[in-house]
Every structure is written in structure tokens, then in C-alpha cells.
Design an enzyme around this catalytic site. Structure first.
Site, PDB file in Angstrom:
ATOM      1  N   GLY A 117      22.299  19.684  -3.302  1.00  0.00           N
ATOM      2  CA  GLY A 117      22.804  19.901  -2.697  1.00  0.00           C
ATOM      3  C   GLY A 117      23.446  21.657  -2.494  1.00  0.00           C
ATOM      4  O   GLY A 117      23.582  21.651  -3.768  1.00  0.00           O
ATOM      5  N   VAL A 122      23.725  14.672  -6.789  1.00  0.00           N
ATOM      6  CA  VAL A 122      23.440  13.750  -6.322  1.00  0.00           C
ATOM      7  C   VAL A 122      22.479  13.035  -7.502  1.00  0.00           C
ATOM      8  O   VAL A 122      21.367  13.070  -8.246  1.00  0.00           O
ATOM      9  CB  VAL A 122      22.866  12.778  -5.463  1.00  0.00           C
ATOM     10  CG1 VAL A 122      22.940  11.582  -5.268  1.00  0.00           C
ATOM     11  CG2 VAL A 122      23.227  13.062  -3.847  1.00  0.00           C
ATOM     12  N   LYS A 135      27.594  10.717  -6.650  1.00  0.00           N
ATOM     13  CA  LYS A 135      27.522  12.151  -5.733  1.00  0.00           C
ATOM     14  C   LYS A 135      28.858  12.885  -6.653  1.00  0.00           C
ATOM     15  O   LYS A 135      30.015  12.453  -6.153  1.00  0.00           O
ATOM     16  CB  LYS A 135      27.685  11.991  -4.458  1.00  0.00           C
ATOM     17  CG  LYS A 135      27.168  13.398  -3.578  1.00  0.00           C
ATOM     18  CD  LYS A 135      27.063  13.471  -2.297  1.00  0.00           C
ATOM     19  CE  LYS A 135      27.055  14.207  -1.258  1.00  0.00           C
ATOM     20  NZ  LYS A 135      26.553  13.947   0.272  1.00  0.00           N
ATOM     21  N   GLU A 203      26.091   2.864  -3.131  1.00  0.00           N
ATOM     22  CA  GLU A 203      24.522   2.727  -3.633  1.00  0.00           C
ATOM     23  C   GLU A 203      23.614   2.858  -3.579  1.00  0.00           C
ATOM     24  O   GLU A 203      23.465   4.287  -2.897  1.00  0.00           O
ATOM     25  CB  GLU A 203      25.098   1.427  -2.370  1.00  0.00           C
ATOM     26  CG  GLU A 203      22.853   0.374  -1.504  1.00  0.00           C
ATOM     27  CD  GLU A 203      22.856   0.009  -1.083  1.00  0.00           C
ATOM     28  OE1 GLU A 203      21.880  -0.737  -0.670  1.00  0.00           O
ATOM     29  OE2 GLU A 203      23.423   0.022   0.206  1.00  0.00           O
ATOM     30  N   ASP A 247      25.879  15.248  11.222  1.00  0.00           N
ATOM     31  CA  ASP A 247      24.776  16.034  10.731  1.00  0.00           C
ATOM     32  C   ASP A 247      23.842  15.215  10.569  1.00  0.00           C
ATOM     33  O   ASP A 247      23.272  14.559  10.073  1.00  0.00           O
ATOM     34  CB  ASP A 247      24.846  16.613   9.668  1.00  0.00           C
ATOM     35  CG  ASP A 247      24.167  17.486   9.339  1.00  0.00           C
ATOM     36  OD1 ASP A 247      23.727  18.596   9.624  1.00  0.00           O
ATOM     37  OD2 ASP A 247      24.209  18.292   8.006  1.00  0.00           O
ATOM     38  N   ASN A 252      19.541  13.464   6.854  1.00  0.00           N
ATOM     39  CA  ASN A 252      20.076  13.127   6.337  1.00  0.00           C
ATOM     40  C   ASN A 252      20.096  11.259   6.706  1.00  0.00           C
ATOM     41  O   ASN A 252      20.638  10.270   6.487  1.00  0.00           O
ATOM     42  CB  ASN A 252      21.161  13.486   6.828  1.00  0.00           C
ATOM     43  CG  ASN A 252      22.096  14.973   6.355  1.00  0.00           C
ATOM     44  OD1 ASN A 252      21.652  15.267   4.951  1.00  0.00           O
ATOM     45  ND2 ASN A 252      22.485  15.808   6.623  1.00  0.00           N
ATOM     46  N   ASP A 264      25.272  11.131   3.883  1.00  0.00           N
ATOM     47  CA  ASP A 264      25.624  12.279   4.279  1.00  0.00           C
ATOM     48  C   ASP A 264      26.429  12.184   5.337  1.00  0.00           C
ATOM     49  O   ASP A 264      26.560  13.013   6.775  1.00  0.00           O
ATOM     50  CB  ASP A 264      24.722  13.545   4.094  1.00  0.00           C
ATOM     51  CG  ASP A 264      25.457  14.766   3.868  1.00  0.00           C
ATOM     52  OD1 ASP A 264      25.862  15.717   3.710  1.00  0.00           O
ATOM     53  OD2 ASP A 264      24.358  16.198   3.935  1.00  0.00           O
TER      54      ASP A 264
HETATM   55  N1  LIG Z   1      22.622   6.435  -2.492  1.00  0.00           N
HETATM   56  C1  LIG Z   1      21.416   7.023  -2.687  1.00  0.00           C
HETATM   57  N2  LIG Z   1      20.542   7.007  -2.954  1.00  0.00           N
HETATM   58  C2  LIG Z   1      19.180   7.761  -3.341  1.00  0.00           C
HETATM   59  N3  LIG Z   1      19.604   9.181  -3.831  1.00  0.00           N
HETATM   60  C3  LIG Z   1      20.651  10.021  -2.616  1.00  0.00           C
HETATM   61  C4  LIG Z   1      21.328   8.313  -1.972  1.00  0.00           C
HETATM   62  N4  LIG Z   1      22.411   9.540  -1.048  1.00  0.00           N
HETATM   63  C5  LIG Z   1      22.021  11.092  -1.597  1.00  0.00           C
HETATM   64  N5  LIG Z   1      20.401  10.802  -2.028  1.00  0.00           N
HETATM   65  C6  LIG Z   1      19.749  12.050  -2.433  1.00  0.00           C
HETATM   66  O1  LIG Z   1      20.426  13.018  -2.369  1.00  0.00           O
HETATM   67  C7  LIG Z   1      20.389  14.436  -1.295  1.00  0.00           C
HETATM   68  C8  LIG Z   1      21.653  15.012  -0.664  1.00  0.00           C
HETATM   69  O2  LIG Z   1      22.825  13.816  -0.277  1.00  0.00           O
HETATM   70  P1  LIG Z   1      23.441  14.567   0.633  1.00  0.00           P
HETATM   71  O3  LIG Z   1      22.114  14.501   1.790  1.00  0.00           O
HETATM   72  O4  LIG Z   1      24.238  13.218   0.313  1.00  0.00           O
HETATM   73  O5  LIG Z   1      24.450  15.697  -0.485  1.00  0.00           O
HETATM   74  P2  LIG Z   1      24.420  16.582   0.364  1.00  0.00           P
HETATM   75  O6  LIG Z   1      25.337  17.923  -0.533  1.00  0.00           O
HETATM   76  O7  LIG Z   1      25.013  17.673   1.509  1.00  0.00           O
HETATM   77  O8  LIG Z   1      22.995  17.581   0.806  1.00  0.00           O
HETATM   78  P3  LIG Z   1      23.009  18.795   0.995  1.00  0.00           P
HETATM   79  O9  LIG Z   1      23.056  19.757   1.378  1.00  0.00           O
HETATM   80  O10 LIG Z   1      20.769  18.981   0.725  1.00  0.00           O
HETATM   81  O11 LIG Z   1      22.492  17.902   3.300  1.00  0.00           O
HETATM   82  C9  LIG Z   1      19.420  13.261  -0.735  1.00  0.00           C
HETATM   83  O12 LIG Z   1      18.665  14.242   0.229  1.00  0.00           O
HETATM   84  C10 LIG Z   1      18.857  12.568  -1.361  1.00  0.00           C
HETATM   85  O13 LIG Z   1      17.165  12.544  -1.921  1.00  0.00           O
HETATM   86 MG   LIG Z   2      22.682  16.156   3.570  1.00  0.00          MG
END
Ligand SMILES: Nc1ncnc2c1ncn2[C@@H]1O[C@H](COP(=O)(O)OP(=O)(O)OP(=O)(O)O)[C@@H](O)[C@H]1O
Ligand SMILES: [Mg+2]
Length: 321
Positions: A117, A122, A135, A203, A247, A252, A264
Site C-alpha cells: 500500500g 503486508v 504489516k 490475524e 476510511d 478496506n 486498515d
Molecule cells: N489481516 C490481513 N490478512 C490478509 N490480508 C491483509 C490483512 N490486512 C491487510 N491485508 C491485505 O493488505 C492490503 C493492504 O492493507 P491495508 O489497507 O491495511 O494497508 P494500507 O497500507 O493502508 O493500504 P492502502 O494504502 O492501500 O490503503 C489489503 O488490501 C489486503 O489485501
Molecule cells: Mg487500505
């Protein structure tokens, strides 16, 4: 003014002067600390790229975690790793955090990347009790890199990189605490497992080979109960946990075990936050948009009313925060 008032006033003044002096000393201490830590971080970063890994003092750490990281870094010596991913994600302090989490048993191995992201990568990992999602937040982003070139080297503003790192760490702890609070109210979020600096362990939602899809990527056959569940999510979060997601979009929300799971939550805030109501309206708007797109005839006003007034007497806390 009576005499003892004077006395009190005088002693107050002395106290204040003493406090001021103390504060000045503390400020000096803080400046010194900032300087020291910025020197330390600079010295870390002056060894560009992966060269520092050859450093003897990291030998043991690497021998111990090499196996655990081979899923994402490949087998063999570290220098043939994809440098772009490597530099963005696995800097020295991040590797140390992973090492800590491995020592504590929360992570045994880091197996494969799931997503990247704006703020984090992740990964699928394996811990003591099975699969986990790891993450890893980026500690230097493009915006920051752009700003810092105008500030670093100016002796008046030392310790900036260090403070940026601290801010990222605080953000990650915030996401962990938000997850804990929402989970405590029985809400469908990934269970938080652990956190160390910029690394969050939770998880894992998915199968052995792939994470569950996001709500935006699935075609929900019966959207009505899903809408109700998500509406109740926002209501419980607001009325019970005193929180707003901030958000709440189909990006999300994951579709896991035939139901929605919300992820998220780093930006989620408590009700007392000055923008909490604005965020709530935005979250509910997004949900209504999703519902309308899926053929449900619902309106924002009605949905807002539900979130604020829904009877939640059946909802209780599940565990300690
Ligand atoms: N607990 C989880 N189990 C499996 N996959 C996950 C999990 N948490 C996040 N992901 C995957 O990782 C991606 C990014 O997670 P998240 O939205 O929390 O991060 P982000 O850096 O804020 O991303 P973005 O900037 O795209 O919003 C999610 O879209 C999902 O595909
Ligand atoms: Mg996200």
C-alpha cells in the site's frame, strides 16, 4: 494584600524560577538527546544499501533470522534480494523489529508478500499459532524524503529523521490499539497479535496461498444482510467503542468466510476528535454508495439515523482491551 499572600506569591515566584531552570535543563537534555539520536540514525543511514549487513555485530541476528525470512528474501546471501523492495521495507531497524518479534514467537517465518500500500507492505507470515498477517510500515516515504532535503544539514533542526520514525511508530501502535478496541466490542476486524515499532502482527485473513479478496472485488449475491452488518459495525463502533473508522471503503473491507471483515484502522479516531462527526458522515456515505451500487434502496439520512440511534442493548464487551 495580606502578608501571607505575599509570602505565597513570593514562594510561587521562586518555585516558578526553579521550574523554569529545571525546564531549561530538560530542554538542553532533550536537545542533546535529539542530537545524539540523529547522529546515531545518520550513521546508520550513511552506510548505504545493504552493505551494513556484512557488519560483524549483526552476524548472529542474521544467522538466526535468515531462515525465517527466506520466504520473502530468497535463500542464500542477502545481496541478491530485490533491492527496491528491500530498501523500502527492510531497513536495519525494521529487521531488528522482526528479529524481536521472532524471538517472542509471534512470527516464525515471513512467507510471501500479500500487498503493498501507500504506507505499508503486508506479508503472510507464520507464528506459533499458525498464519499471521505482518504489516510493515514504510519508515521513509516520498513526501518525507522530499521535505528532508531542505532540512537536513541545517544544524538548527537536528533529529528530524528520528522524529519521523517515532511518528510512524506511534501510528502503528495507534492501529494496534484501534484494532484491540474494536475487537473488544466483538466487531469483525483481524485480531491484533503484536506490535513492535513499525511492524504490526495480526490475524491473517485468507487461504494458505492467497489473502481473502476485498469487498470491492467480490460480487455479493445477497447484499442486504451485508449492508445491515456493516451498518451495525459503524453503529457499535460509534455508540459503544466511541470510535469512527475514518476510511470505511470497500477497499478496506475484506470478504472472509462469507462475511465482511474491516481492516486498515490506523486513521480511526475517538469521538472526541474534532473531525469525528465529519468522518462518520463520510463513512456512512461510502456504505450507502456501496449499497446503492448493489441495488439496495437506502438513503444517507436514514442510514445516519440508524447508526446514531440503533438499539444496541444486545451488544456487550467480549474481552479486556
Ligand atoms: N489481516 C490481513 N490478512 C490478509 N490480508 C491483509 C490483512 N490486512 C491487510 N491485508 C491485505 O493488505 C492490503 C493492504 O492493507 P491495508 O489497507 O491495511 O494497508 P494500507 O497500507 O493502508 O493500504 P492502502 O494504502 O492501500 O490503503 C489489503 O488490501 C489486503 O489485501
Ligand atoms: Mg487500505
Amino acid at each position: 494584600m495580606r502578608n501571607n499572600d505575599w509570602d505565597e506569591d513570593l514562594s510561587k515566584n521562586t518555585k516558578q524560577r526553579r521550574n523554569n531552570r529545571k525546564r531549561r535543563n530538560l530542554d538542553a537534555d532533550q536537545t542533546h538527546l535529539d542530537n545524539e539520536s540523529s547522529k546515531f540514525v545518520d550513521s546508520l543511514e550513511s552506510t548505504k544499501g545493504t552493505g551494513w549487513m556484512a557488519d560483524k555485530k549483526y552476524n548472529r541476528m542474521f544467522t538466526e533470522i535468515e531462515q525465517g525470512l527466506s520466504g520473502v528474501l530468497g535463500d542464500g546471501p542477502f545481496d541478491w534480494v530485490d533491492r527496491r523492495v528491500f530498501d523500502a521495507v527492510f531497513d536495519r531497524l525494521t529487521l531488528m523489529s522482526l528479529y524481536k518479534l521472532m524471538k517472542s514467537g509471534m512470527i516464525d517465518t515471513l512467507d510471501f508478500p500479500i500487498a503493498r500500500g501507500k504506507e505499508a507492505h503486508v506479508f503472510h507470515g507464520t507464528g506459533e499459532n499458525g498464519p499471521v498477517a505482518v504489516k510493515i510500515f514504510h519508515t521513509s516515504n516520498a513526501v518525507f524524503k522530499n521535505l528532508i532535503q531542505y532540512i537536513e544539514g541545517d544544524p538548527r533542526f537536528g533529529g528530524l529523521k528520528r522524529r519521523h520514525r517515532d511518528l510512524v511508530d506511534i501510528w502503528v501502535r495507534k492501529e494496534f490499539r484501534n484494532l484491540s478496541r474494536l475487537a473488544k466490542w466483538g466487531l469483525a476486524v483481524p485480531k491484533p497479535i503484536g506490535v513492535h515499532k513499525n511492524v504490526l502482527v495480526m490475524e491473517y485473513l485468507g487461504t494458505e496461498t492467497a489473502p481473502s479478496p476485498r469487498l470491492r472485488d467480490v460480487n455479493v449475491i445477497d447484499p442486504e444482510p451485508v449492508y445491515q452488518e456493516l451498518l451495525e459495525f459503524l453503529a457499535v463502533a460509534w455508540q459503544k467503542a466511541n470510535m469512527v473508522h475514518g476510511d470505511f471503503s470497500p477497499y478496506n473491507i475484506m470478504w472472509h468466510d462469507d462475511g465482511p471483515v474491516v481492516i486498515d484502522v490506523g486513521q480511526s479516531v475517538v469521538q472526541s476528535h474534532p473531525k469525528s462527526q465529519e468522518f462518520l458522515v463520510r463513512d456512512v456515505t461510502r456504505l450507502v454508495e456501496w449499497a446503492n451500487k448493489n441495488g439496495l434502496d437506502v438513503e444517507l439520512a436514514e442510514a445516519m439515523y440508524d447508526v446514531l440511534e440503533m438499539d444496541l442493548s444486545h451488544v456487550g464487551q467480549t474481552e479486556e482491551e
